[in-house]
Design a protein around this motif. Structure first.
Motif, mmCIF file in Angstrom:
data_model
loop_
_atom_site.group_PDB
_atom_site.id
_atom_site.type_symbol
_atom_site.label_atom_id
_atom_site.label_comp_id
_atom_site.label_asym_id
_atom_site.label_seq_id
_atom_site.Cartn_x
_atom_site.Cartn_y
_atom_site.Cartn_z
ATOM 1 N N LEU A 172 0.827 -1.203 0.000
ATOM 2 C CA LEU A 172 0.000 0.000 0.000
ATOM 3 C C LEU A 172 0.861 1.253 0.000
ATOM 4 O O LEU A 172 0.621 2.195 -0.758
ATOM 5 C CB LEU A 172 -0.911 -0.017 1.225
ATOM 6 C CG LEU A 172 -1.834 1.183 1.417
ATOM 7 C CD1 LEU A 172 -2.829 1.275 0.276
ATOM 8 C CD2 LEU A 172 -2.569 1.084 2.740
ATOM 9 N N LEU A 173 1.907 1.269 0.823
ATOM 10 C CA LEU A 173 2.777 2.441 0.898
ATOM 11 C C LEU A 173 3.469 2.702 -0.437
ATOM 12 O O LEU A 173 3.591 3.853 -0.870
ATOM 13 C CB LEU A 173 3.820 2.249 2.001
ATOM 14 C CG LEU A 173 4.661 3.489 2.309
ATOM 15 C CD1 LEU A 173 3.851 4.475 3.125
ATOM 16 C CD2 LEU A 173 5.940 3.120 3.047
ATOM 17 N N ARG A 174 3.908 1.642 -1.100
ATOM 18 C CA ARG A 174 4.627 1.821 -2.367
ATOM 19 C C ARG A 174 3.718 2.325 -3.478
ATOM 20 O O ARG A 174 4.186 2.867 -4.470
ATOM 21 C CB ARG A 174 5.296 0.505 -2.765
ATOM 22 C CG ARG A 174 6.446 0.119 -1.851
ATOM 23 C CD ARG A 174 7.191 -1.124 -2.338
ATOM 24 N NE ARG A 174 8.328 -1.413 -1.477
ATOM 25 C CZ ARG A 174 8.322 -2.266 -0.459
ATOM 26 N NH1 ARG A 174 7.197 -2.926 -0.188
ATOM 27 N NH2 ARG A 174 9.390 -2.463 0.274
ATOM 28 N N MET A 175 2.418 2.146 -3.318
ATOM 29 C CA MET A 175 1.502 2.726 -4.295
ATOM 30 C C MET A 175 1.352 4.231 -4.098
ATOM 31 O O MET A 175 1.005 4.953 -5.023
ATOM 32 C CB MET A 175 0.132 2.047 -4.211
ATOM 33 C CG MET A 175 0.124 0.648 -4.793
ATOM 34 S SD MET A 175 -1.544 0.003 -5.044
ATOM 35 C CE MET A 175 -1.990 -0.389 -3.361
ATOM 36 N N LEU A 176 1.627 4.706 -2.886
ATOM 37 C CA LEU A 176 1.441 6.130 -2.613
ATOM 38 C C LEU A 176 2.478 7.000 -3.298
ATOM 39 O O LEU A 176 2.248 8.196 -3.491
ATOM 40 C CB LEU A 176 1.464 6.388 -1.100
ATOM 41 C CG LEU A 176 0.359 5.731 -0.282
ATOM 42 C CD1 LEU A 176 0.400 6.232 1.153
ATOM 43 C CD2 LEU A 176 -1.024 5.986 -0.887
ATOM 44 N N ASN A 177 3.644 6.457 -3.623
ATOM 45 C CA ASN A 177 4.629 7.261 -4.363
ATOM 46 C C ASN A 177 4.911 6.709 -5.755
ATOM 47 O O ASN A 177 5.874 7.104 -6.412
ATOM 48 C CB ASN A 177 5.937 7.385 -3.574
ATOM 49 C CG ASN A 177 6.649 6.062 -3.391
ATOM 50 O OD1 ASN A 177 6.152 5.015 -3.797
ATOM 51 N ND2 ASN A 177 7.811 6.103 -2.774
ATOM 52 N N GLY A 178 4.050 5.801 -6.217
ATOM 53 C CA GLY A 178 4.148 5.338 -7.588
ATOM 54 C C GLY A 178 5.171 4.251 -7.840
ATOM 55 O O GLY A 178 5.414 3.890 -8.990
ATOM 56 N N LEU A 179 5.806 3.718 -6.796
ATOM 57 C CA LEU A 179 6.727 2.606 -7.006
ATOM 58 C C LEU A 179 5.975 1.377 -7.496
ATOM 59 O O LEU A 179 6.524 0.546 -8.235
ATOM 60 C CB LEU A 179 7.475 2.284 -5.712
ATOM 61 C CG LEU A 179 8.514 3.315 -5.259
ATOM 62 C CD1 LEU A 179 9.118 2.920 -3.921
ATOM 63 C CD2 LEU A 179 9.616 3.481 -6.311
ATOM 64 N N LEU A 180 4.727 1.258 -7.083
ATOM 65 C CA LEU A 180 3.831 0.236 -7.609
ATOM 66 C C LEU A 180 2.576 0.924 -8.125
ATOM 67 O O LEU A 180 2.029 1.797 -7.450
ATOM 68 C CB LEU A 180 3.450 -0.780 -6.531
ATOM 69 C CG LEU A 180 4.542 -1.733 -6.030
ATOM 70 C CD1 LEU A 180 4.015 -2.573 -4.870
ATOM 71 C CD2 LEU A 180 5.043 -2.622 -7.148
ATOM 72 N N GLU A 181 2.136 0.549 -9.302
ATOM 73 C CA GLU A 181 0.920 1.141 -9.861
ATOM 74 C C GLU A 181 -0.282 0.277 -9.491
ATOM 75 O O GLU A 181 -0.261 -0.942 -9.690
ATOM 76 C CB GLU A 181 1.027 1.245 -11.373
ATOM 77 C CG GLU A 181 -0.185 1.918 -12.007
ATOM 78 C CD GLU A 181 -0.042 2.051 -13.517
ATOM 79 O OE1 GLU A 181 -1.023 2.467 -14.161
ATOM 80 O OE2 GLU A 181 1.043 1.715 -14.042
ATOM 81 N N PRO A 182 -1.331 0.879 -8.941
ATOM 82 C CA PRO A 182 -2.523 0.086 -8.607
ATOM 83 C C PRO A 182 -3.090 -0.615 -9.840
ATOM 84 O O PRO A 182 -3.132 -0.033 -10.926
ATOM 85 C CB PRO A 182 -3.510 1.129 -8.081
ATOM 86 C CG PRO A 182 -2.681 2.293 -7.672
ATOM 87 C CD PRO A 182 -1.507 2.299 -8.594
ATOM 88 N N THR A 183 -3.498 -1.866 -9.686
ATOM 89 C CA THR A 183 -4.170 -2.567 -10.776
ATOM 90 C C THR A 183 -5.495 -1.894 -11.088
ATOM 91 O O THR A 183 -5.922 -1.818 -12.244
ATOM 92 C CB THR A 183 -4.409 -4.038 -10.389
ATOM 93 O OG1 THR A 183 -3.189 -4.599 -9.908
ATOM 94 C CG2 THR A 183 -4.899 -4.832 -11.579
ATOM 95 N N ALA A 184 -6.153 -1.386 -10.048
ATOM 96 C CA ALA A 184 -7.393 -0.635 -10.207
ATOM 97 C C ALA A 184 -7.438 0.407 -9.099
ATOM 98 O O ALA A 184 -6.888 0.192 -8.019
ATOM 99 C CB ALA A 184 -8.610 -1.558 -10.106
#
Length: 352
Positions: free
Chosen positions: A57-69
Motif C-alpha cells: 500500500l505504501l509503495r503505491m502512494l509514491n508510484g513505485l507500484l501502480e494500482p491494478t485498479a
C-alpha cells in the motif's frame, strides 16, 4: 494484484471471490479496496501483521507500484495518470521516503548522505550542504557531518535517513517500518524524535508498522490491515475502546491502555451543570488516564471533567471510579472520538 491476468482477478473480487480462490488461480491480491484519506499535517499509521499488505500500500502512494485498479491522489494530481518523468519529479520534490534498513551510501559522509536527495534535484552544492546541515541538526546529529555511516550506531544511521528526507522539504514523508530494525530503547528514542520534529515541522506522514504500541503512540489516525483490507480506521482511542471486530480487539488486548486513554475516552457525558464550584480537583477532556486515576484517588466522588465552552468553564462529563477500573480491563466505555488534526502540508487521498 500480482500474478497472471490481474485485471481478471479484480473482476473476480468484485463478483465475490476471496483471496484463496485467486491464489489458486496464480494471483495474489495484495491490497483490496483500501480507501482512506490522510489529512494535512497528520501522522497516519498503517499497521498490520506481515503479509497484510501495508508495505505494498505504501509503495503505491509514491508510484513505485501502480494500482491494478483505483487511484492515488496527491496535491491535486492523480499519480496513476502521470508519466514516468512527472512521477519522478513528484518523488524528488514532494514525497520523501525513510526506509527500514537506512539505505545509506557507505562511501559518502553523513552530510553527503543527508544532501543526496537535493543532489538528485540539481540543487547547487553550497545550498544543499546548508539545508542538509540544518536537517541533521533537526535530527540531533549536529557535529557528525564529516563522519562515515559505519561510525554511527543504528539509531544514528536512521537519523541520517530521516535528515535526508527532511532536507528536501517534501510535503509528504513515507516511513516503511523505519524503526523496526532498532533496539527497543533506540526505537523509543526515535519515536520521541519524530514526535518532537512533527511538533516543529507539521509534516504529513504515512507511517507503516506492525507494532501496535508504536502505532498508538505516533498515530493521529490508525488504519488496521488484515489480508489486504483495511478493517478499521480511527484514532488510537477509537481502536482501543471501540474495536471494529474480534481481530482488532485481539490486537489491542495487550496494549497499555493507561498510555492511550484520556478523560474524554471514559467520561459519562450525561451530565448537566456549569463549572463545578466545590473547589474539588477536576480534569479536562484531554487529561491523561494516569493523571485521572491520581485525581480519583484524592476524592470520594466521581471526577468532574471541566472544559472551556464558548469562553466559559463548564462541566462536560464525570468519571466514576468504577469506570476507570473497567477501562483497564475488558469492559469498554462509550468514548467520544478525539480528533486532533495538525496544520500544514498537503492532503493525500487513496483508493486502491
Amino acid at each position: 494484484m500480482f500474478g497472471r491476468r490481474p485485471d481478471d482477478a479484480v473482476e473476480k473480487l468484485r463478483r465475490g471471490c476471496d483471496r484463496e480462490e485467486l491464489r489458486a488461480d496464480g494471483t495474489t491480491a495484495a491490497v483490496i479496496d483500501a480507501s482512506f484519506t490522510v489529512e494535512p499535517g497528520q501522522i497516519f499509521v498503517v499497521m498490520g501483521l506481515s503479509g497484510s499488505g501495508k508495505s505494498t500500500l505504501l509503495r503505491m502512494l509514491n508510484g513505485l507500484l501502480e494500482p491494478t485498479a483505483g487511484h492515488v491522489r496527491f496535491d491535486g494530481q492523480d499519480l496513476t495518470e502521470l508519466s514516468d518523468r512527472e512521477l519522478r519529479q513528484v518523488r524528488s520534490k514532494k514525497i520523501s521516503m525513510v526506509f527500514q534498513h537506512f539505505a545509506l551510501f557507505p562511501h559518502r559522509s553523513v552530510l553527503e548522505n543527508a544532501a543526496y536527495g537535493l543532489e538528485v534535484q540539481g540543487v547547487p552544492r553550497a545550498e544543499r550542504e546548508k539545508r542538509a546541515t540544518e536537517a541533521l541538526e533537526l535530527a540531533g546529529l549536529a557535529g557528525w557531518e564529516k563522519s562515515w555511516p559505519d561510525e554511527l550506531s543504528g539509531g544514528m544511521q536512521q537519523r541520517v535517513g530521516l535528515a535526508r528526507a527532511l532536507a528536501t522539504d517534501a510535503d509528504l514523508l513515507l516511513m516503511d517500518e523505519s524503526f523496526s530494525a532498532l533496539d527497543p530503547l533506540i526505537r523509543r528514542d526515535m519515536q520521541d524524535q519524530l514526535i518532537e520534529l512533527q511538533d516543529k515541522l507539521k509534516k504529513t506522514i504515512v507511517f507503516i508498522t506492525h507494532d501496535l504500541n508504536e502505532a498508538m503512540r505516533l498515530g493521529d489516525q490508525i488504519a488496521v490491515m488484515r489480508d489486504g483490507r483495511i478493517v478499521q480506521t480511527g484514532s488510537a482511542e477509537d481502536i482501543l475502546v471501540r474495536p471494529a471486530n474480534d481481530y482488532v480487539a485481539s490486537f489491542t488486548q495487550d496494549v497499555d491502555r493507561s498510555r492511550v486513554l484520556t478523560a474524554a475516552s471514559v467520561m459519562d457525558t450525561d451530565v448537566r451543570g456549569d463549572e463545578a464550584g466545590c473547589g474539588c480537583p477536576t480534569a479536562t477532556s484531554g487529561t491523561p488516564f494516569g493523571e485521572l486515576c491520581a485525581i480519583s484517588a484524592r476524592v470520594s466522588h466521581p471526577v468532574a471533567v471541566v472544559d472551556t465552552v464558548n469562553g466559559e468553564r463548564r462541566l462536560v462529563g464525570v468519571v466514576p471510579r468504577q469506570r476507570l477500573i473497567g477501562s483497564l480491563g475488558d469492559e469498554q466505555g462509550d468514548p467520544a472520538p478525539c480528533d486532533s488534526p495538525r496544520a500544514g502540508g498537503e492532503k493525500v487521498a487513496a483508493r486502491a
